[in-house]
Motif scaffolding. Structure first.
Motif, PDB file in Angstrom:
ATOM      1  N   ARG A   1      29.957  55.574 -82.621  1.00 23.31           N
ATOM      2  CA  ARG A   1      29.662  56.828 -83.320  1.00 23.31           C
ATOM      3  C   ARG A   1      30.333  56.863 -84.684  1.00 23.31           C
ATOM      4  N   THR A   2      31.523  56.281 -84.780  1.00 24.36           N
ATOM      5  CA  THR A   2      32.207  56.235 -86.075  1.00 24.36           C
ATOM      6  C   THR A   2      31.374  55.449 -87.093  1.00 24.36           C
ATOM      7  N   PHE A   3      30.838  54.325 -86.651  1.00 27.52           N
ATOM      8  CA  PHE A   3      30.007  53.534 -87.562  1.00 27.52           C
ATOM      9  C   PHE A   3      28.742  54.282 -87.934  1.00 27.52           C
ATOM     10  N   ALA A   4      28.084  54.906 -86.959  1.00 25.25           N
ATOM     11  CA  ALA A   4      26.843  55.627 -87.247  1.00 25.25           C
ATOM     12  C   ALA A   4      27.079  56.731 -88.266  1.00 25.25           C
ATOM     13  N   THR A   5      28.203  57.442 -88.141  1.00 28.18           N
ATOM     14  CA  THR A   5      28.520  58.502 -89.098  1.00 28.18           C
ATOM     15  C   THR A   5      28.843  57.937 -90.476  1.00 28.18           C
ATOM     16  N   SER A   6      29.644  56.872 -90.512  1.00 31.26           N
ATOM     17  CA  SER A   6      30.001  56.258 -91.792  1.00 31.26           C
ATOM     18  C   SER A   6      28.790  55.650 -92.480  1.00 31.26           C
ATOM     19  N   PHE A   7      27.929  55.009 -91.695  1.00 30.07           N
ATOM     20  CA  PHE A   7      26.724  54.411 -92.279  1.00 30.07           C
ATOM     21  C   PHE A   7      25.821  55.486 -92.872  1.00 30.07           C
ATOM     22  N   SER A   8      25.636  56.592 -92.149  1.00 30.03           N
ATOM     23  CA  SER A   8      24.782  57.667 -92.651  1.00 30.03           C
ATOM     24  C   SER A   8      25.321  58.229 -93.960  1.00 30.03           C
ATOM     25  N   ARG A   9      26.644  58.380 -94.025  1.00 33.59           N
ATOM     26  CA  ARG A   9      27.245  58.914 -95.246  1.00 33.59           C
ATOM     27  C   ARG A   9      27.115  57.925 -96.404  1.00 33.59           C
ATOM     28  N   ARG A  10      27.351  56.663 -96.136  1.00 33.83           N
ATOM     29  CA  ARG A  10      27.274  55.641 -97.185  1.00 33.83           C
ATOM     30  C   ARG A  10      25.848  55.477 -97.709  1.00 33.83           C
ATOM     31  N   PHE A  11      24.882  55.441 -96.808  1.00 34.41           N
ATOM     32  CA  PHE A  11      23.491  55.213 -97.212  1.00 34.41           C
ATOM     33  C   PHE A  11      22.907  56.430 -97.922  1.00 34.41           C
ATOM     34  N   SER A  12      23.268  57.622 -97.503  1.00 33.93           N
ATOM     35  CA  SER A  12      22.664  58.825 -98.086  1.00 33.93           C
ATOM     36  C   SER A  12      23.246  59.188 -99.445  1.00 33.93           C
ATOM     37  N   ARG A  13      24.464  58.736 -99.736  1.00 26.76           N
ATOM     38  CA  ARG A  13      25.113  59.131-100.985  1.00 26.76           C
ATOM     39  C   ARG A  13      24.906  58.135-102.121  1.00 26.76           C
ATOM     40  N   THR A  14      24.592  56.894-101.808  1.00 25.60           N
ATOM     41  CA  THR A  14      24.489  55.892-102.862  1.00 25.60           C
ATOM     42  C   THR A  14      23.208  56.047-103.671  1.00 25.60           C
ATOM     43  N   LYS A  15      23.302  55.695-104.959  1.00 30.44           N
ATOM     44  CA  LYS A  15      22.149  55.653-105.853  1.00 30.44           C
ATOM     45  C   LYS A  15      21.927  54.247-106.396  1.00 30.44           C
ATOM     46  N   CYS A  16      22.611  53.275-105.808  1.00 31.64           N
ATOM     47  CA  CYS A  16      22.499  51.879-106.232  1.00 31.64           C
ATOM     48  C   CYS A  16      21.653  51.117-105.233  1.00 31.64           C
ATOM     49  N   TRP A  17      20.611  50.464-105.691  1.00 30.46           N
ATOM     50  CA  TRP A  17      19.704  49.778-104.768  1.00 30.46           C
ATOM     51  C   TRP A  17      20.389  48.609-104.070  1.00 30.46           C
ATOM     52  N   ARG A  18      21.380  47.976-104.696  1.00 33.94           N
ATOM     53  CA  ARG A  18      22.095  46.873-104.045  1.00 33.94           C
ATOM     54  C   ARG A  18      22.888  47.369-102.852  1.00 33.94           C
ATOM     55  N   VAL A  19      23.563  48.499-103.012  1.00 36.75           N
ATOM     56  CA  VAL A  19      24.334  49.084-101.907  1.00 36.75           C
ATOM     57  C   VAL A  19      23.400  49.518-100.782  1.00 36.75           C
ATOM     58  N   ALA A  20      22.331  50.197-101.129  1.00 37.16           N
ATOM     59  CA  ALA A  20      21.383  50.658-100.108  1.00 37.16           C
ATOM     60  C   ALA A  20      20.741  49.487 -99.372  1.00 37.16           C
ATOM     61  N   LEU A  21      20.404  48.437-100.105  1.00 34.07           N
ATOM     62  CA  LEU A  21      19.778  47.269 -99.476  1.00 34.07           C
ATOM     63  C   LEU A  21      20.741  46.587 -98.510  1.00 34.07           C
ATOM     64  N   LYS A  22      22.003  46.431 -98.910  1.00 39.30           N
ATOM     65  CA  LYS A  22      22.971  45.793 -98.019  1.00 39.30           C
ATOM     66  C   LYS A  22      23.254  46.662 -96.803  1.00 39.30           C
ATOM     67  N   CYS A  23      23.194  47.983 -96.957  1.00 47.37           N
ATOM     68  CA  CYS A  23      23.339  48.867 -95.801  1.00 47.37           C
ATOM     69  C   CYS A  23      22.229  48.607 -94.780  1.00 47.37           C
ATOM     70  N   LEU A  24      21.008  48.485 -95.266  1.00 50.71           N
ATOM     71  CA  LEU A  24      19.878  48.256 -94.367  1.00 50.71           C
ATOM     72  C   LEU A  24      19.933  46.858 -93.743  1.00 50.71           C
ATOM     73  N   ILE A  25      20.362  45.865 -94.527  1.00 51.11           N
ATOM     74  CA  ILE A  25      20.496  44.518 -93.963  1.00 51.11           C
ATOM     75  C   ILE A  25      21.569  44.501 -92.880  1.00 51.11           C
ATOM     76  N   LEU A  26      22.678  45.194 -93.126  1.00 47.97           N
ATOM     77  CA  LEU A  26      23.740  45.267 -92.111  1.00 47.97           C
ATOM     78  C   LEU A  26      23.238  45.950 -90.845  1.00 47.97           C
ATOM     79  N   LEU A  27      22.519  47.047 -91.009  1.00 45.56           N
ATOM     80  CA  LEU A  27      21.952  47.736 -89.846  1.00 45.56           C
ATOM     81  C   LEU A  27      20.969  46.837 -89.112  1.00 45.56           C
ATOM     82  N   HIS A  28      20.148  46.125 -89.849  1.00 44.42           N
ATOM     83  CA  HIS A  28      19.160  45.226 -89.258  1.00 44.42           C
ATOM     84  C   HIS A  28      19.837  44.124 -88.441  1.00 44.42           C
TER      85      HIS A  28
END
Length: 419
Positions: A67-94
């Motif tokens: 649950r800690t990761f799910a909350t941190s991931f949601s916060r990190r992915f929703s706040r970023t405006k950088c496509w590199r950060v968002a892409l790496k978030c999705l790759i990590l989730l994948h």
């Protein structure tokens, strides 16, 4: 000027986060938030494997960390405006979804954060402000997020496959089970496959939508993400091809409604195969994965779709005519039921006729074979394509087959009365 200011601000903010995390890690402080920030740094380097292994190790030691990761991931992915950060978030989730089993609490926590509005993958709110080609990168991030969102809802695929393996083991152990006793279980599994096929088709559609456009197609990080997407599509398409074959092999033994659902899936597969083949050709042109890894995409000719449509329509018309031909006994029964208080009323809706009853009767198959003969749908389809002579008599129809002329037997198929 405004866009340049946004790009500079986004770059400074993301690099500041990473610098702070590195200092905190050097001082001996390290948690899931810090691992997530370091793994999704705004740099043109792929996601490092060590961050995935660190998270998997934490999940194994501490189950509440899901649950800690799910909350941190949601916060990190929703706040970023950088496509590199968002892409790496999705790759990590994948990669975590691929590494953990389907019944892991990891998926449960992700679904919980999504249902409570903390995580939004479809629609994806991400909007890039860190590059000059922001539209191309935003489109790919949104498509990738939609794919992972659809993958979270497809837990039943693994469950049904595990159920099939257990059922096959039970059948091997019990050799005395008769064919009649196995048939209902077999039809139940075919019905479950029929529910899975639209999910697989939706996943394939999401994969095709992930084809990048413009500058995003030439970016190294996006090509790295595409390798994970394309390789998973191989498994998805092979599963779909295996399941659709299993359903079509039992098509003529299914109820009419199930036949029409299967036909709709098969008809969509013909169009989808063309789009998937084009997507794979593009992937090969940019050297994504090895040529030997790509599966063979089955092309479905239009004449086969038309022949199957005509065959199912003809079977339904034949069944309706068979039902109406025996209408005099039904009419007499309905007429006499008006004088009987305990007679069940006749209910008619659409093209189906049934009697109300306390116990729901199992819907019969559209076609039943005499003498327990099993005939594949390809034989009937080929016969309909070749326009074989058809003779209707006593609620049966005969297809003359040249192979059976030596034995003198006809291919006789009994059509069930739907009443």
């Amino acid at each position: 000027m405004h866009r340049r200011f946004q790009r500079a601000y986004t770059s400074i903010k993301e690099n500041t986060f990473v610098s702070y995390v590195k200092i905190a890690t050097a001082g001996g402080f390290c948690d899931i938030d810090m691992i997530l920030v370091k793994a999704t740094s705004p740099e043109d380097i792929p996601l490092r494997d060590r961050y995935v292994l660190q998270l998997l190790k934490i999940f194994m030691i501490s189950p509440p960390s899901y649950r800690t990761f799910a909350t941190s991931f949601s916060r990190r992915f929703s706040r970023t405006k950088c496509w590199r950060v968002a892409l790496k978030c999705l790759i990590l989730l994948h990669r975590l979804l691929r590494a953990l089993p389907y019944n892991s609490p990891f998926r449960t926590e992700l679904l919980w954060t999504r249902s409570n509005g903390y995580l939004s993958l479809n629609p994806c709110p991400f909007l890039d402000t860190s590059s000059t080609n922001s539209h191309d990168y935003t489109h790919f991030i949104s498509s990738y997020a939609n794919l992972l969102n659809e993958a979270l809802d497809c837990l039943t695929i693994d469950c049904v496959e595990a159920y099939e393996e257990e059922s096959d083991e039970d059948e091997d152990e019990d050799e005395e089970v008769t064919l009649i006793e196995r048939f209902p279980d077999k039809m139940k599994r075919v019905g479950e496959k029929l529910e899975i096929l639209p999910q697989l088709q939706t996943l394939i559609d999401r994969v095709i939508e992930c084809k990048p456009k413009g500058a995003a197609a030439r970016t190294f990080l996006i090509q790295c993400a595409l390798k994970y997407i394309v390789r998973d599509s191989f498994f998805c398409y092979n599963s779909f091809r295996r399941e659709i074959v299993a359903v079509l092999d039992n098509l003529i033994q299914l109820p009419y409604r199930s036949c029409m659902v299967a036909f709709g899936v098969y008809k969509k597969a013909a169009v989808q195969a063309d789009h998937l083949s084009e997507f794979y050709d593009w992937c090969k042109s940019v050297s994504l994965c090895g040529i030997y890894e790509y599966p063979f995409v089955d092309r479905i000719p239009e004449i086969q779709i038309q022949a199957l449509d005509s065959f199912l329509y003809g079977m339904w018309q034949l069944t309706e005519s068979s039902s109406s031909s025996s209408g005099s006994p039904i009419a007499s029964t309905v007429g006499s039921s008006s004088s009987m208080d305990d007679e069940k009323p006749l209910v008619r809706f659409n093209n189906w006729v049934q009697f109300e009853d306390d116990e729901k009767k199992e819907e019969k198959a559209l076609i039943r074979f005499d003498n327990n003969k099993i005939m594949s749908w390809e034989v009937l389809l080929e016969a309909s394509v070749l326009l074989a002579p058809l003779l209707v008599s006593d609620n049966c129809f005969y297809l003359w087959n040249d192979v059976n002329e030596e034995t003198g037997d006809d291919l006789k198929i009994q059509v069930n009365n739907l009443v």
